[in-house]
Design an enzyme around this catalytic site. Sequence first.
Site, PDB file in Angstrom:
ATOM      1  N   ASP A 345       0.734  -1.067  -0.214  1.00 48.24           N
ATOM      2  CA  ASP A 345       0.129   0.108  -0.103  1.00 48.24           C
ATOM      3  C   ASP A 345       0.823   1.204   0.140  1.00 48.24           C
ATOM      4  O   ASP A 345       2.064   1.008   0.444  1.00 48.24           O
ATOM      5  CB  ASP A 345      -0.997  -0.138   1.107  1.00 48.24           C
ATOM      6  CG  ASP A 345      -2.074   1.033   1.294  1.00 48.24           C
ATOM      7  OD1 ASP A 345      -2.154   1.637   0.294  1.00 48.24           O
ATOM      8  OD2 ASP A 345      -2.416   1.475   2.438  1.00 48.24           O
ATOM      9  N   HIS A 346       0.429   2.257  -0.423  1.00 48.43           N
ATOM     10  CA  HIS A 346       1.057   3.637  -0.507  1.00 48.43           C
ATOM     11  C   HIS A 346       0.610   4.248   0.939  1.00 48.43           C
ATOM     12  O   HIS A 346      -0.439   4.485   1.116  1.00 48.43           O
ATOM     13  CB  HIS A 346       0.644   4.553  -1.606  1.00 48.43           C
ATOM     14  CG  HIS A 346       1.276   4.245  -2.899  1.00 48.43           C
ATOM     15  ND1 HIS A 346       0.610   4.133  -3.953  1.00 48.43           N
ATOM     16  CD2 HIS A 346       2.445   3.639  -3.148  1.00 48.43           C
ATOM     17  CE1 HIS A 346       1.283   3.790  -5.232  1.00 48.43           C
ATOM     18  NE2 HIS A 346       2.330   3.370  -4.566  1.00 48.43           N
ATOM     19  N   TYR A 548      -4.753   4.591   0.415  1.00 46.30           N
ATOM     20  CA  TYR A 548      -5.892   3.744   0.023  1.00 46.30           C
ATOM     21  C   TYR A 548      -5.628   3.069  -1.236  1.00 46.30           C
ATOM     22  O   TYR A 548      -6.484   3.148  -2.509  1.00 46.30           O
ATOM     23  CB  TYR A 548      -7.248   4.461  -0.079  1.00 46.30           C
ATOM     24  CG  TYR A 548      -7.204   5.472   1.150  1.00 46.30           C
ATOM     25  CD1 TYR A 548      -7.024   4.866   2.299  1.00 46.30           C
ATOM     26  CD2 TYR A 548      -7.612   6.665   0.848  1.00 46.30           C
ATOM     27  CE1 TYR A 548      -7.181   5.879   3.449  1.00 46.30           C
ATOM     28  CE2 TYR A 548      -8.049   7.502   2.077  1.00 46.30           C
ATOM     29  CZ  TYR A 548      -7.653   7.144   3.227  1.00 46.30           C
ATOM     30  OH  TYR A 548      -7.904   8.053   4.482  1.00 46.30           O
ATOM     31  N   HIS A 549      -4.261   2.609  -1.517  1.00 44.34           N
ATOM     32  CA  HIS A 549      -3.990   1.957  -2.797  1.00 44.34           C
ATOM     33  C   HIS A 549      -3.570   0.506  -2.559  1.00 44.34           C
ATOM     34  O   HIS A 549      -2.462   0.130  -3.068  1.00 44.34           O
ATOM     35  CB  HIS A 549      -2.717   2.673  -3.546  1.00 44.34           C
ATOM     36  CG  HIS A 549      -3.319   4.300  -3.826  1.00 44.34           C
ATOM     37  ND1 HIS A 549      -2.309   5.010  -3.977  1.00 44.34           N
ATOM     38  CD2 HIS A 549      -4.453   4.635  -4.126  1.00 44.34           C
ATOM     39  CE1 HIS A 549      -2.996   6.395  -4.257  1.00 44.34           C
ATOM     40  NE2 HIS A 549      -4.278   6.137  -4.378  1.00 44.34           N
ATOM     41  N   PRO A 550      -4.374  -0.292  -1.538  1.00 43.74           N
ATOM     42  CA  PRO A 550      -3.751  -1.819  -1.511  1.00 43.74           C
ATOM     43  C   PRO A 550      -4.050  -2.523  -2.828  1.00 43.74           C
ATOM     44  O   PRO A 550      -4.797  -2.440  -3.564  1.00 43.74           O
ATOM     45  CB  PRO A 550      -4.778  -2.266  -0.251  1.00 43.74           C
ATOM     46  CG  PRO A 550      -5.902  -1.363  -0.578  1.00 43.74           C
ATOM     47  CD  PRO A 550      -5.529  -0.078  -1.096  1.00 43.74           C
TER      48      PRO A 550
END
Length: 610
Positions: A345-346, A548-550
């Site tokens: 994630d980021h 919120y980039h999983p």
Amino acid sequence: MEAVSALIVSSLGKKISVLSILYATIIYFQGDVTDTGPGINDQPIDKLLSNYDFIIVGGGSAGAVLANRLTEVENWNVLLIEAGGHETVLSNVPLLVASEHLSEINWKFKTEPQNTACLAMNNKRCNWPRGKVLGGSSVLNNMLYARGNPNDYENWLKQGNLGWGYNDVLHYFKKSEDNKDSSLARTQYHSAGGYLTVSEAPYKTPLAEAFISAGQEMGYGIHDLNGQHQNGFMVPQGTIRNGSRCSTAKAFLRPARLRKNLHVILNTTVTRIKIDPITNITSGVEMVKNNITYYVKVHKEVLLSAGPINSPQLLMLSGIGPKKHLAEMGIPIISDLNVGKNLQDHIGLGGLMFLIDKEVSLTHKRRENLDLLLSYGSKGEGPLTVMGGIEGMAFINTKSSNLSEDKPDIGLNIMSGSSVSGIGGINTWKAHGLKEMFYQSMYKSILDKDVWSAIPILMKPKSRGEILLRSTDPFEYPKISPNYLTAREDVDTLVRGIKFVLEMAQTKPLVEVGSHLYDAPFPSCQTVPWHSHAYWECMVRHYTVSTYHPVGTAKMGPKWDKTAVVDPMLQVYGVYGLRVVDSSIMPTLVTANSNAPVIVVGSRNPENII
């Protein structure tokens, strides 16, 4: 106009919330947009077919695209199953992202308690918003349109994923795009006429130019970050149409709404994928609507587009996953695969803000102005069109002084306002899950001050997490253990990103607006040497923000890759008639927001079928 003005003034006098006023204004001028267009209705259970050619699980960023593409073939019947309902009126407003994170269209996942990150969050658990709504997380995100670095996709190709090189994916980026900047649309990197509207926000504060000029003074190019080079600064483009959010439901499902071969069923949870244990052939799905369980058969394939949390959960509940873990759960094994592993994630630092002397930022009082509410409701104009308040976007390489080395390790979201507080009493700190004590002691005093913020984001995390079942109950959320900042390199890179922002704040364009760091000591970090590497490490471990980039929990890879869950055609290994088509399949994170790449995943996969 006079009538609605009187209505709103009356509402203000009654101390009705600004969000209620905005809601009424949008309804008055634009109508009820919650059904994302006529015809996208909840298919009655008794009207469902007993057997579909394709069943798509999840109507989000990938699932909506899949539904559009597959129903282009008229003799294929497609069922799209979505656990949530329609978008809300307020989810259309680009500036109100945080309010939707606190609403019912969010799954409201939380990570497991952590000792290395999220220390200032309630119970040391980071919030993980995911869209429980038609359009998925494209309804909850900041709408930024970013594709990633060409090297991201070339590395996928080098790992044995044929068909996923940069030139391959560029075709699909362009296929979906309707870029409203004619100068970009004419280049080899963009196009017009696709389903997905891409443009800049129609409104800019004076800070937008200051951000870009600051990057230029630091030696960075000002150019299209989705073009030939990624290192640099730009005023961001996003998925915005006429001042409102352009979700994948609007972009891809609305044009398909009249196709008779598409059925959409809402507020329905898929609980298992039915697979014959002898032949390993997928036969359909089990789903629950209104507490009643139904079974729908599939003739060709089930396409799992439930996202990087729900997709691995469903795979494991259906017998596809790590053998040891499934045995612990008492689930019969269908295929022993590394489902739930490789989670990435980021993340970035929240709460890094700079006070400014001029009245130019997006403050509460200015955003809640009656004229601005009317301007947005009637024309889709004004500050409410600014995507999450972000007016500057950059990708930088903090390791190298050679700016031509196009391998960014930090992304910057630069905001004309506070990254902690929001509009109308809806506060971003609540969406982050920050403890109220931290907000009260650190940020409340500057609620109505002019500020700008920057979130330095770790683009290439080395830390890896996993998702595990909590139980065999499909309605119980799985365990999410991201293991943020367990790799020392991740911490060091983020601290370099913070120091870059501090240096950027000293550039002439930002000095001229009276910019200076809001340097109140962060609680729990007061004993650490001021502004040292250890201080910034302490702060980022406390106010850890997921962007919120999983991805990665059903990794794509060639047959010889023993960690892969799906092949480059996205077919699940060891099972017939089942694919995963969402961000779960990404072997590694792209150097960008994940929504546009996920749309490519959904766009590209039908080519494997058709």
